[in-house]
Design an enzyme around this catalytic site. Structure first.
Site, PDB file in Angstrom:
ATOM      1  N   GLU A 131       7.625 -16.405  -8.540  1.00  0.00           N
ATOM      2  CA  GLU A 131       7.088 -15.069  -8.245  1.00  0.00           C
ATOM      3  C   GLU A 131       6.580 -14.365  -9.502  1.00  0.00           C
ATOM      4  O   GLU A 131       5.542 -13.732  -9.487  1.00  0.00           O
ATOM      5  CB  GLU A 131       8.198 -14.166  -7.680  1.00  0.00           C
ATOM      6  CG  GLU A 131       8.445 -14.260  -6.221  1.00  0.00           C
ATOM      7  CD  GLU A 131       9.554 -13.298  -5.781  1.00  0.00           C
ATOM      8  OE1 GLU A 131       9.340 -12.593  -4.804  1.00  0.00           O
ATOM      9  OE2 GLU A 131      10.629 -13.259  -6.412  1.00  0.00           O
TER      10      GLU A 131
ATOM     11  N   CYS B 203       0.846  -1.182   0.000  1.00  0.00           N
ATOM     12  CA  CYS B 203       0.000   0.000   0.000  1.00  0.00           C
ATOM     13  C   CYS B 203       0.891   1.245   0.000  1.00  0.00           C
ATOM     14  O   CYS B 203       1.960   1.248   0.586  1.00  0.00           O
ATOM     15  CB  CYS B 203      -0.943   0.109   1.174  1.00  0.00           C
ATOM     16  SG  CYS B 203      -2.118  -1.220   1.318  1.00  0.00           S
TER      17      CYS B 203
ATOM     18  N   HIS C 133      14.865 -37.898  -1.853  1.00  0.00           N
ATOM     19  CA  HIS C 133      13.890 -38.204  -0.810  1.00  0.00           C
ATOM     20  C   HIS C 133      12.535 -37.588  -1.113  1.00  0.00           C
ATOM     21  O   HIS C 133      11.844 -37.143  -0.209  1.00  0.00           O
ATOM     22  CB  HIS C 133      14.425 -37.722   0.547  1.00  0.00           C
ATOM     23  CG  HIS C 133      15.751 -38.323   0.871  1.00  0.00           C
ATOM     24  ND1 HIS C 133      15.900 -39.638   1.240  1.00  0.00           N
ATOM     25  CD2 HIS C 133      17.002 -37.803   0.821  1.00  0.00           C
ATOM     26  CE1 HIS C 133      17.190 -39.896   1.420  1.00  0.00           C
ATOM     27  NE2 HIS C 133      17.875 -38.798   1.169  1.00  0.00           N
TER      28      HIS C 133
ATOM     29  N   LYS D  82      12.435 -16.834  -7.707  1.00  0.00           N
ATOM     30  CA  LYS D  82      12.340 -15.821  -8.776  1.00  0.00           C
ATOM     31  C   LYS D  82      11.368 -16.287  -9.841  1.00  0.00           C
ATOM     32  O   LYS D  82      10.519 -15.528 -10.295  1.00  0.00           O
ATOM     33  CB  LYS D  82      13.710 -15.562  -9.436  1.00  0.00           C
ATOM     34  CG  LYS D  82      14.687 -14.704  -8.689  1.00  0.00           C
ATOM     35  CD  LYS D  82      14.346 -13.249  -8.577  1.00  0.00           C
ATOM     36  CE  LYS D  82      13.450 -12.922  -7.441  1.00  0.00           C
ATOM     37  NZ  LYS D  82      13.891 -12.909  -6.096  1.00  0.00           N
TER      38      LYS D  82
ATOM     39  N   LYS E 122       5.883  -5.351  -2.603  1.00  0.00           N
ATOM     40  CA  LYS E 122       7.316  -5.142  -2.428  1.00  0.00           C
ATOM     41  C   LYS E 122       7.705  -5.069  -0.963  1.00  0.00           C
ATOM     42  O   LYS E 122       8.703  -5.624  -0.552  1.00  0.00           O
ATOM     43  CB  LYS E 122       7.696  -3.832  -3.141  1.00  0.00           C
ATOM     44  CG  LYS E 122       9.160  -3.502  -3.099  1.00  0.00           C
ATOM     45  CD  LYS E 122       9.941  -4.426  -3.992  1.00  0.00           C
ATOM     46  CE  LYS E 122      11.434  -4.211  -3.904  1.00  0.00           C
ATOM     47  NZ  LYS E 122      12.150  -5.406  -4.371  1.00  0.00           N
TER      48      LYS E 122
ATOM     49  N   ARG F  18       4.233  -0.807  -4.627  1.00  0.00           N
ATOM     50  CA  ARG F  18       3.892  -1.209  -3.263  1.00  0.00           C
ATOM     51  C   ARG F  18       2.500  -1.828  -3.158  1.00  0.00           C
ATOM     52  O   ARG F  18       2.155  -2.433  -2.140  1.00  0.00           O
ATOM     53  CB  ARG F  18       3.948   0.006  -2.337  1.00  0.00           C
ATOM     54  CG  ARG F  18       5.325   0.592  -2.196  1.00  0.00           C
ATOM     55  CD  ARG F  18       5.267   1.751  -1.260  1.00  0.00           C
ATOM     56  NE  ARG F  18       4.959   1.323   0.094  1.00  0.00           N
ATOM     57  CZ  ARG F  18       5.852   1.201   1.044  1.00  0.00           C
ATOM     58  NH1 ARG F  18       7.098   1.491   0.817  1.00  0.00           N
ATOM     59  NH2 ARG F  18       5.509   0.810   2.249  1.00  0.00           N
TER      60      ARG F  18
ATOM     61  N   TRP G 201      -3.064  -2.592  -1.559  1.00  0.00           N
ATOM     62  CA  TRP G 201      -2.802  -4.040  -1.641  1.00  0.00           C
ATOM     63  C   TRP G 201      -3.763  -4.627  -0.614  1.00  0.00           C
ATOM     64  O   TRP G 201      -3.580  -4.447   0.588  1.00  0.00           O
ATOM     65  CB  TRP G 201      -1.349  -4.321  -1.275  1.00  0.00           C
ATOM     66  CG  TRP G 201      -0.916  -5.741  -1.464  1.00  0.00           C
ATOM     67  CD1 TRP G 201      -0.385  -6.310  -2.596  1.00  0.00           C
ATOM     68  CD2 TRP G 201      -0.940  -6.786  -0.479  1.00  0.00           C
ATOM     69  NE1 TRP G 201      -0.093  -7.630  -2.369  1.00  0.00           N
ATOM     70  CE2 TRP G 201      -0.423  -7.947  -1.086  1.00  0.00           C
ATOM     71  CE3 TRP G 201      -1.358  -6.854   0.850  1.00  0.00           C
ATOM     72  CZ2 TRP G 201      -0.307  -9.168  -0.414  1.00  0.00           C
ATOM     73  CZ3 TRP G 201      -1.251  -8.069   1.523  1.00  0.00           C
ATOM     74  CH2 TRP G 201      -0.725  -9.208   0.889  1.00  0.00           C
TER      75      TRP G 201
ATOM     76  N   GLU H 182      16.565 -19.503  -4.272  1.00  0.00           N
ATOM     77  CA  GLU H 182      16.339 -18.165  -4.813  1.00  0.00           C
ATOM     78  C   GLU H 182      15.945 -18.242  -6.299  1.00  0.00           C
ATOM     79  O   GLU H 182      15.056 -17.517  -6.752  1.00  0.00           O
ATOM     80  CB  GLU H 182      17.589 -17.301  -4.595  1.00  0.00           C
ATOM     81  CG  GLU H 182      17.538 -15.892  -5.146  1.00  0.00           C
ATOM     82  CD  GLU H 182      16.389 -15.035  -4.628  1.00  0.00           C
ATOM     83  OE1 GLU H 182      15.707 -15.418  -3.672  1.00  0.00           O
ATOM     84  OE2 GLU H 182      16.169 -13.967  -5.225  1.00  0.00           O
TER      85      GLU H 182
ATOM     86  N   ASN I 179      -2.377   2.717   5.664  1.00  0.00           N
ATOM     87  CA  ASN I 179      -1.585   1.495   5.473  1.00  0.00           C
ATOM     88  C   ASN I 179      -1.542   0.797   6.816  1.00  0.00           C
ATOM     89  O   ASN I 179      -1.352   1.458   7.837  1.00  0.00           O
ATOM     90  CB  ASN I 179      -0.139   1.820   5.085  1.00  0.00           C
ATOM     91  CG  ASN I 179      -0.034   2.370   3.685  1.00  0.00           C
ATOM     92  OD1 ASN I 179      -1.001   2.372   2.937  1.00  0.00           O
ATOM     93  ND2 ASN I 179       1.159   2.831   3.339  1.00  0.00           N
ATOM     94  N   GLY I 180      -1.639  -0.529   6.804  1.00  0.00           N
ATOM     95  CA  GLY I 180      -1.575  -1.262   8.066  1.00  0.00           C
ATOM     96  C   GLY I 180      -2.879  -1.979   8.326  1.00  0.00           C
ATOM     97  O   GLY I 180      -3.713  -2.120   7.425  1.00  0.00           O
TER      98      GLY I 180
HETATM   99  C1  G6P Z   1       8.375  -9.546  -0.150  1.00  0.00           C
HETATM  100  C2  G6P Z   1       9.041  -9.289  -1.494  1.00  0.00           C
HETATM  101  C3  G6P Z   1      10.323 -10.107  -1.604  1.00  0.00           C
HETATM  102  C4  G6P Z   1      11.237  -9.817  -0.423  1.00  0.00           C
HETATM  103  C5  G6P Z   1      10.528 -10.038   0.915  1.00  0.00           C
HETATM  104  C6  G6P Z   1      11.358  -9.527   2.081  1.00  0.00           C
HETATM  105  O1  G6P Z   1       7.900 -10.850  -0.110  1.00  0.00           O
HETATM  106  O2  G6P Z   1       8.161  -9.630  -2.543  1.00  0.00           O
HETATM  107  O3  G6P Z   1      10.992  -9.794  -2.810  1.00  0.00           O
HETATM  108  O4  G6P Z   1      12.358 -10.631  -0.496  1.00  0.00           O
HETATM  109  O5  G6P Z   1       9.290  -9.323   0.932  1.00  0.00           O
HETATM  110  O6  G6P Z   1      11.506  -8.137   1.958  1.00  0.00           O
HETATM  111  P1  G6P Z   1      12.642  -7.287   2.611  1.00  0.00           P
HETATM  112  O7  G6P Z   1      12.375  -5.887   2.177  1.00  0.00           O
HETATM  113  O8  G6P Z   1      12.507  -7.457   4.097  1.00  0.00           O
HETATM  114  O9  G6P Z   1      13.948  -7.803   2.116  1.00  0.00           O
END
Ligand code: G6P
Length: 608
Positions: free
Chosen positions: A488, A2, A504, A485, A603, A27, A74, A481, A100-101
């Protein structure tokens, strides 16, 4: 998660607010709205969907006025509809709120307000705030906001306007970041700097419990007891160019291509070759203190949690201190063993992730020393940790983290070098690490030069519906990772596994339709990885291998190979990450996905 932006000054607010929302769209992007004081009252415009939907409405039906607030959402409470979009207003439409929140006691408050004659139109928790402020209003907006906030439990970053006290914006913060931007006879409120950096680089970071009152002539900060507070003005050290796409089709691609520079920036001025160590002045820890820790806990979420796993491996190997990595969301709700001799490393790109922040506060409460590895300067984790290492990767706008990840691994390597040299690392080994670190920017560039080849590979795999990513040692987190990626941004199911653990369970999934990406640079576990490649090949799996030199043992086993330069084991994830990012990016683009704003993701996750 948000975004909020507000403006008071002499310019027409509408276009400024829309521009700010577009900068914040990363955001949250499921609905948006504005509330502007039009000289007579509060006028709102809202739309479900992207900011462009709101823009269309505002172009067709503009609102004049030089004071307003805006929000990009969001969804948490209630579907992403126009009705649920912010701003929310009170019964008479005199008070508008963006938030926000999460207001945790919103259900009880809603019932109480309904019993007292208030009518609700949305399903959101935020609407409660508008009605509470209405119920408390007695001629002064900030007093009403304070009274309302005393009744709520939860987290908020809010901005409020009212036609009954029409010259001001009242903003308040508890757990959701908010800043004030200072211009010439104009002032802004925003959930992050990118919304306003085009107009001002002078900002005031609000603390939890702060309430700010802005009008054309100035701003003041008070607490929830209406006591005046003094807050310092900070200078933002980046500019608009850094939050624009600069000719790239997506922020994600731009950020992937920035990595030679960002990796270098993380190291800049921090390597001390003469002493084979690193200097991290922000740590605020003396050598004696660094030597005094009995254990290390690293806590983080998402991609940052993956770099934490790499950090665990580095730190244990080179400091011989036991390290534990914890998902921040798990750490905060169990009863972890933390003592005053615990070092808690907190990793976060945004510095605002709610679970990570809460985990850090919990570790502090229990006596640990906290160190933040954070990218966003002035963020809450950066400000509340005892010390820290800024990543200096510049603003990351793409929702899927890329350059922050590689910078996190480099920052962890610097910290490991610093701590390791005090304990188990010789000057010769330290010098090797420094040399390898210094070589990284050019090596990352070498990989980026193969982007076309990786794009070609993506074409061949874009229609697969499952992927497996396998690696060992330092590259098991790299496999996690790589899988993250891909899932996502392309919505392809992908799993990361330690290569040998595949036997396993995941091995049951392998057939000719299952691409398996092996991260197999020539490191100390390479031979072991070859056996795992054979196991996949024997079951008809198609192997894409990330390797670092000609490997005759892989001949005939691998369908495709991506070559990365040779480095020391602990830095291989930095180099392996780059082709994994590119592969995910190109597959997602070829599937028609919006890589910068993947569905359902955000984000900066500022709610639990
Ligand atoms: C969200 C984002 C990720 C990020 C994670 C942690 O899930 O989509 O890309 O890695 O938050 O965010 P931070 O800002 O704490 O690294």
């Amino acid at each position: 998660m948000c975004g909020i932006v507000g403006y008071v000054g002499s310019r027409i607010a509408g276009p400024l607010l829309l521009e700010g929302l577009k900068r914040l769209e990363y955001r949250g992007y499921d609905s948006a709205g504005v509330a502007i004081m039009n000289g007579k009252g509060v006028e709102t415009r809202k739309a479900a969907g992207k900011i462009s939907m709101l823009e269309t409405i505002m172009v067709g039906n503009p609102v004049a006025g030089t004071l307003g607030i805006a929000h990009t959402r969001w969804a948490t409470h209630g579907a992403p509809t126009t009705t649920n979009a912010h701003p929310h207003v009170d019964c008479k439409g005199n008070i508008a709120v963006v938030h926000n929140g999460i207001i945790e006691n919103s259900t009880a408050l809603r019932h109480w307000l309904e019993d007292n004659g208030h009518t609700f139109v949305s399903e959101t928790d935020t609407e409660v705030l508008a009605h509470l402020i209405e119920a408390s209003f007695d001629g002064n907006l900030e007093e009403a906001v304070i009274e309302a906030l005393h009744m709520v439990h939860g987290t908020y970053g809010i901005a409020v306007v009212s036609s009954l006290d029409p010259q001001k914006i009242v903003a308040a913060r508890m757990g959701s970041p908010l800043i004030i931007g200072l211009g010439e006879n104009e002032f802004y409120v925003a959930s992050d700097v990118s919304a306003i950096v085009e107009h001002t680089r002078q900002v005031v970071y609000l603390d939890d419990g702060d309430l700010a009152v802005l009008d054309r002539t100035g701003y003041r900060v008070i607490d929830l007891e209406a006591q005046e507070m003094t807050r310092t003005v900070s200078q933002v050290d980046w500019d608009l160019g850094q939050i624009e796409r600069g000719g790239f089709p997506h922020f994600m691609l731009k950020e992937i291509f920035e990595q030679p520079a960002t990796v270098e920036n993380t190291m800049r001025g921090r390597l001390l070759p003469a002493d084979s160590t690193a200097k991290l002045s922000g740590l605020n820890l003396s050598d004696d203190e660094l030597l005094s820790f009995d254990n290390i806990i690293i806590t983080a979420c998402g991609t940052s949690w993956h770099s934490a796993l790499i950090g665990e491996h580095m730190l244990e190997e080179m400091t011989r201190i036991p390290v534990e990595v914890e998902y921040a969301s798990e750490f905060r709700y169990r009863n972890p063993i933390v003592t005053p001799r615990t070092l808690c490393i907190v990793i976060s790109q945004s510095g605002e992730t709610a679970d990570t922040l809460a985990a850090m506060r919990e570790a502090k409460r229990r006596g640990a020393r906290t160190v933040g590895l954070v990218n966003v300067v002035g963020s809450t984790i950066a400000r509340e940790s005892d010390g820290g290492v800024y990543l200096h990767a510049g603003p990351e706008i793409g929702v899927a983290s890329t350059k922050a990840f590689t910078s996190q691994v480099v920052a962890l390597a610097l910290l490991t070098l610093r701590m390791g040299r005090l304990r188990a690392v010789s000057a010769v080994r330290g010098a090797e690490i420094i040399q390898a670190l210094m070589a990284l920017p050019a090596q990352v560039q070498e990989i980026l030069d193969q982007a076309e080849q990786i794009e070609h590979l993506a074409e061949q795999y874009k229609d697969n519906s499952n992927f497996l990513y396998l690696g060992r040692g330092f590259n098991f987190p790299a496999a996690l990772e790589g899988a993250l990626k891909l899932k996502e941004i392309s919505y392809i199911h992908a799993e990361g596994y330690p290569a040998a653990e595949m036997k396993h369970g995941p091995i049951a999934l392998i057939d000719s339709a299952m691409p398996v990406v092996f991260i197999a640079p020539h490191d100390s576990v390479f031979e072991k990885v070859v056996s795992n490649v054979q196991e996949v090949k024997a079951r008809g799996g198609r192997v894409i291998a990330i390797t670092s030199r000609d490997e005759p043992q892989l001949a005939g086993l691998v369908a495709h190979e991506i070559r990365i330069p040779q480095t020391i084991d602990m830095l291989t994830p930095v180099l392996a990450a780059v082709p994994l990012q590119l592969l995910a990016y190109y597959i997602a683009v070829k599937r028609g996905c919006n890589v910068d704003q993947p569905r359902n993701l955000a984000k900066s996750v500022t709610v639990e």
